[in-house]
Scaffold this motif. Structure first.
Motif, PDB file in Angstrom:
ATOM      1  N   VAL A  79       7.834   3.881  -2.863  1.00 30.47           N
ATOM      2  CA  VAL A  79       7.394   2.758  -2.038  1.00 30.47           C
ATOM      3  C   VAL A  79       6.721   3.320  -0.792  1.00 30.47           C
ATOM      4  O   VAL A  79       7.284   4.169  -0.101  1.00 30.47           O
ATOM      5  N   GLU A  80       5.531   2.840  -0.532  1.00 29.66           N
ATOM      6  CA  GLU A  80       4.772   3.317   0.622  1.00 29.66           C
ATOM      7  C   GLU A  80       4.215   2.109   1.381  1.00 29.66           C
ATOM      8  O   GLU A  80       3.644   1.204   0.771  1.00 29.66           O
ATOM      9  N   PRO A  81       4.382   2.046   2.709  1.00 33.32           N
ATOM     10  CA  PRO A  81       3.755   0.958   3.474  1.00 33.32           C
ATOM     11  C   PRO A  81       2.249   0.982   3.261  1.00 33.32           C
ATOM     12  O   PRO A  81       1.643   2.049   3.188  1.00 33.32           O
ATOM     13  N   HIS A  82       1.654  -0.187   3.150  1.00 34.16           N
ATOM     14  CA  HIS A  82       0.221  -0.258   2.860  1.00 34.16           C
ATOM     15  C   HIS A  82      -0.496  -1.113   3.897  1.00 34.16           C
ATOM     16  O   HIS A  82      -1.416  -0.654   4.543  1.00 34.16           O
ATOM     17  N   GLY A  83      -0.073  -2.357   4.045  1.00 32.04           N
ATOM     18  CA  GLY A  83      -0.591  -3.218   5.086  1.00 32.04           C
ATOM     19  C   GLY A  83      -2.059  -3.572   5.002  1.00 32.04           C
ATOM     20  O   GLY A  83      -2.707  -3.691   6.030  1.00 32.04           O
ATOM     21  N   ASP A  84      -2.603  -3.734   3.798  1.00 32.47           N
ATOM     22  CA  ASP A  84      -3.977  -4.231   3.738  1.00 32.47           C
ATOM     23  C   ASP A  84      -3.935  -5.754   3.869  1.00 32.47           C
ATOM     24  O   ASP A  84      -2.904  -6.338   4.162  1.00 32.47           O
ATOM     25  N   ARG A  85      -5.036  -6.415   3.620  1.00 33.53           N
ATOM     26  CA  ARG A  85      -5.094  -7.862   3.825  1.00 33.53           C
ATOM     27  C   ARG A  85      -4.304  -8.643   2.776  1.00 33.53           C
ATOM     28  O   ARG A  85      -4.047  -9.827   2.945  1.00 33.53           O
ATOM     29  N   VAL A  86      -3.893  -7.988   1.692  1.00 31.05           N
ATOM     30  CA  VAL A  86      -3.182  -8.682   0.619  1.00 31.05           C
ATOM     31  C   VAL A  86      -1.712  -8.291   0.559  1.00 31.05           C
ATOM     32  O   VAL A  86      -0.839  -9.139   0.433  1.00 31.05           O
ATOM     33  N   SER A  87      -1.413  -7.009   0.661  1.00 31.46           N
ATOM     34  CA  SER A  87      -0.041  -6.548   0.432  1.00 31.46           C
ATOM     35  C   SER A  87       0.504  -5.763   1.621  1.00 31.46           C
ATOM     36  O   SER A  87      -0.249  -5.214   2.408  1.00 31.46           O
ATOM     37  N   SER A  88       1.831  -5.704   1.679  1.00 33.33           N
ATOM     38  CA  SER A  88       2.475  -4.948   2.762  1.00 33.33           C
ATOM     39  C   SER A  88       2.829  -3.529   2.333  1.00 33.33           C
ATOM     40  O   SER A  88       2.966  -2.644   3.159  1.00 33.33           O
ATOM     41  N   HIS A  89       2.987  -3.325   1.017  1.00 29.53           N
ATOM     42  CA  HIS A  89       3.399  -2.030   0.472  1.00 29.53           C
ATOM     43  C   HIS A  89       2.691  -1.774  -0.854  1.00 29.53           C
ATOM     44  O   HIS A  89       2.091  -2.680  -1.434  1.00 29.53           O
ATOM     45  N   VAL A  90       2.812  -0.550  -1.327  1.00 27.80           N
ATOM     46  CA  VAL A  90       2.375  -0.202  -2.681  1.00 27.80           C
ATOM     47  C   VAL A  90       3.518   0.538  -3.370  1.00 27.80           C
ATOM     48  O   VAL A  90       4.318   1.210  -2.715  1.00 27.80           O
ATOM     49  N   LEU A  91       3.592   0.371  -4.677  1.00 28.88           N
ATOM     50  CA  LEU A  91       4.494   1.168  -5.500  1.00 28.88           C
ATOM     51  C   LEU A  91       3.620   2.188  -6.207  1.00 28.88           C
ATOM     52  O   LEU A  91       2.652   1.831  -6.878  1.00 28.88           O
ATOM     53  N   ILE A  92       3.953   3.453  -6.044  1.00 27.03           N
ATOM     54  CA  ILE A  92       3.160   4.533  -6.628  1.00 27.03           C
ATOM     55  C   ILE A  92       3.962   5.163  -7.746  1.00 27.03           C
ATOM     56  O   ILE A  92       5.133   5.520  -7.574  1.00 27.03           O
ATOM     57  N   ASN A  93       3.326   5.300  -8.903  1.00 32.47           N
ATOM     58  CA  ASN A  93       3.928   5.976 -10.042  1.00 32.47           C
ATOM     59  C   ASN A  93       3.272   7.354 -10.133  1.00 32.47           C
ATOM     60  O   ASN A  93       2.156   7.487 -10.598  1.00 32.47           O
ATOM     61  N   PRO A  94       3.967   8.405  -9.650  1.00 29.97           N
ATOM     62  CA  PRO A  94       3.347   9.731  -9.634  1.00 29.97           C
ATOM     63  C   PRO A  94       3.052  10.285 -11.024  1.00 29.97           C
ATOM     64  O   PRO A  94       2.189  11.133 -11.177  1.00 29.97           O
ATOM     65  N   GLU A  95       3.743   9.771 -12.035  1.00 33.04           N
ATOM     66  CA  GLU A  95       3.528  10.266 -13.399  1.00 33.04           C
ATOM     67  C   GLU A  95       2.099  10.012 -13.877  1.00 33.04           C
ATOM     68  O   GLU A  95       1.465  10.868 -14.471  1.00 33.04           O
ATOM     69  N   ASP A  96       1.590   8.805 -13.616  1.00 32.71           N
ATOM     70  CA  ASP A  96       0.224   8.496 -14.044  1.00 32.71           C
ATOM     71  C   ASP A  96      -0.712   8.203 -12.862  1.00 32.71           C
ATOM     72  O   ASP A  96      -1.840   7.781 -13.045  1.00 32.71           O
ATOM     73  N   GLN A  97      -0.216   8.395 -11.634  1.00 33.69           N
ATOM     74  CA  GLN A  97      -0.979   8.209 -10.400  1.00 33.69           C
ATOM     75  C   GLN A  97      -1.412   6.755 -10.176  1.00 33.69           C
ATOM     76  O   GLN A  97      -2.329   6.504  -9.402  1.00 33.69           O
ATOM     77  N   SER A  98      -0.750   5.796 -10.843  1.00 32.36           N
ATOM     78  CA  SER A  98      -1.103   4.396 -10.619  1.00 32.36           C
ATOM     79  C   SER A  98      -0.479   3.900  -9.326  1.00 32.36           C
ATOM     80  O   SER A  98       0.552   4.390  -8.877  1.00 32.36           O
ATOM     81  N   CYS A  99      -1.132   2.920  -8.747  1.00 31.84           N
ATOM     82  CA  CYS A  99      -0.716   2.362  -7.464  1.00 31.84           C
ATOM     83  C   CYS A  99      -0.790   0.843  -7.576  1.00 31.84           C
ATOM     84  O   CYS A  99      -1.831   0.295  -7.930  1.00 31.84           O
ATOM     85  N   VAL A 100       0.339   0.169  -7.310  1.00 33.14           N
ATOM     86  CA  VAL A 100       0.435  -1.271  -7.486  1.00 33.14           C
ATOM     87  C   VAL A 100       0.732  -1.914  -6.139  1.00 33.14           C
ATOM     88  O   VAL A 100       1.668  -1.517  -5.452  1.00 33.14           O
ATOM     89  N   ARG A 101      -0.060  -2.902  -5.762  1.00 29.92           N
ATOM     90  CA  ARG A 101       0.163  -3.610  -4.499  1.00 29.92           C
ATOM     91  C   ARG A 101       1.335  -4.568  -4.644  1.00 29.92           C
ATOM     92  O   ARG A 101       1.459  -5.265  -5.658  1.00 29.92           O
ATOM     93  N   VAL A 102       2.203  -4.614  -3.628  1.00 33.35           N
ATOM     94  CA  VAL A 102       3.386  -5.467  -3.677  1.00 33.35           C
ATOM     95  C   VAL A 102       3.682  -6.070  -2.305  1.00 33.35           C
ATOM     96  O   VAL A 102       3.204  -5.583  -1.281  1.00 33.35           O
ATOM     97  N   ILE A 103       4.485  -7.136  -2.343  1.00 39.41           N
ATOM     98  CA  ILE A 103       5.112  -7.687  -1.143  1.00 39.41           C
ATOM     99  C   ILE A 103       6.586  -7.860  -1.476  1.00 39.41           C
ATOM    100  O   ILE A 103       6.973  -7.891  -2.653  1.00 39.41           O
TER     101      ILE A 103
END
Length: 121
Positions: A79-103
């Protein structure tokens, strides 16, 4: 400016300036912090909500749901703080380098911003 030799376990030497700016170490500290905060998925029974083993619950951005299809119970996320206009955080999956925006679960998505983000891709 003189250099100081530092011996590292791998029998290699690293040259460091006599005056080391501590801010130079911040990226390394952030990376170490990332490693320490890896969490496994506790539940992901609803496609748009995930609960991590620390008890935190996150709503997944509608446009990122496809990135979660490969998640398994043993998938480790960060879990990493993100704070863009849509989400407050991102969930990062280091295995496949995917990044998902979340609140945080229970919060509301900013409707206009979500519409714009989905439209813009």
């Amino acid at each position: 400016m003189g250099k100081t030799q530092l011996t590292v376990p791998a029998e290699q030497s690293v040259a460091l300036p006599h005056s080391l700016d501590i801010t130079m170490l911040e990226p390394l500290a952030a990376r170490i912090n990332t490693i320490w905060r890896m969490m496994k998925i506790r539940t992901h029974s609803e496609s748009h909500v995930v609960e991590l083993d620390d008890g935190s619950r996150w709503q997944i951005f509608p446009g990122d749901l496809d990135l979660t299809l490969s998640w398994k119970p043993d998938t480790e996320l960060h879990v990493e703080p993100h704070g863009d206009r849509v989400s407050s955080h991102v969930l990062i999956n280091p295995e496949d380098q995917s990044c998902v925006r979340v609140i945080a679960s229970g919060e509301t998505w900013p409707a206009g911003e979500v519409k714009n983000a989905l439209r813009d891709g």
